[in-house]
Design a protein around this motif. Structure first.
Motif, PDB file in Angstrom:
ATOM      1  N   GLU A  39       0.416   3.227   3.933  1.00 47.82           N
ATOM      2  CA  GLU A  39       0.997   1.886   4.063  1.00 47.82           C
ATOM      3  C   GLU A  39       1.495   1.371   2.709  1.00 47.82           C
ATOM      4  O   GLU A  39       2.567   0.780   2.618  1.00 47.82           O
ATOM      5  CB  GLU A  39      -0.008   0.917   4.664  1.00 47.82           C
ATOM      6  CG  GLU A  39      -0.210   1.134   6.147  1.00 47.82           C
ATOM      7  CD  GLU A  39      -1.115   0.108   6.781  1.00 47.82           C
ATOM      8  OE1 GLU A  39      -1.251  -1.009   6.231  1.00 47.82           O
ATOM      9  OE2 GLU A  39      -1.693   0.427   7.829  1.00 47.82           O
ATOM     10  N   GLN A  63       4.693   3.646   1.643  1.00 51.04           N
ATOM     11  CA  GLN A  63       5.604   3.983   2.730  1.00 51.04           C
ATOM     12  C   GLN A  63       7.046   4.191   2.247  1.00 51.04           C
ATOM     13  O   GLN A  63       7.705   5.152   2.657  1.00 51.04           O
ATOM     14  CB  GLN A  63       5.547   2.905   3.807  1.00 51.04           C
ATOM     15  CG  GLN A  63       6.241   3.298   5.091  1.00 51.04           C
ATOM     16  CD  GLN A  63       6.024   2.269   6.189  1.00 51.04           C
ATOM     17  OE1 GLN A  63       5.806   1.098   5.918  1.00 51.04           O
ATOM     18  NE2 GLN A  63       6.079   2.728   7.425  1.00 51.04           N
ATOM     19  N   CYS A  96       2.528   4.834  10.101  1.00 50.57           N
ATOM     20  CA  CYS A  96       1.284   5.040   9.332  1.00 50.57           C
ATOM     21  C   CYS A  96       0.098   5.269  10.276  1.00 50.57           C
ATOM     22  O   CYS A  96      -0.972   4.686  10.123  1.00 50.57           O
ATOM     23  CB  CYS A  96       1.023   3.877   8.383  1.00 50.57           C
ATOM     24  SG  CYS A  96       2.276   3.712   7.101  1.00 50.57           S
TER      25      CYS A  96
END
Length: 88
Positions: free
Chosen positions: A62, A65, A42
């Protein structure tokens, strides 16, 4: 390159090709700015976005993900990735 998400004027896209290079990543666009974000870390790996938009994209990455990694697998199999929920 399909659009998989849009939020706050930011467009997120992912190439669908078995030969696409690793590491798993996506492309983020905001106006004339373009960035490539590594899905595993990320983090920004190439290009640039304004500071505020970069923070939004990284926070979204994030949170999403697992979905992004699932889309990467689809894209590497030349399948269309699914839409991912935007940042709210």
């Amino acid at each position: 390159m399909p659009t998989i998400c849009m939020f706050y004027g930011i467009i997120i896209r992912m190439y669908c090709a078995p030969g696409e290079h690793n590491p798993p990543h996506f492309h983020a666009y905001y106006g004339k700015h373009k960035a490539i974000i590594d899905i595993n870390t990320c983090e920004l790996t190439n290009g640039s976005l304004p500071k505020k938009q970069l923070k939004l994209v990284l926070a979204w990455a994030e949170l999403r993900q697992e979905d992004l990694l699932a889309n990467w697998v689809l894209a590497m199999n030349s399948e269309l990735p699914f839409k991912i929920e935007p940042l709210k």
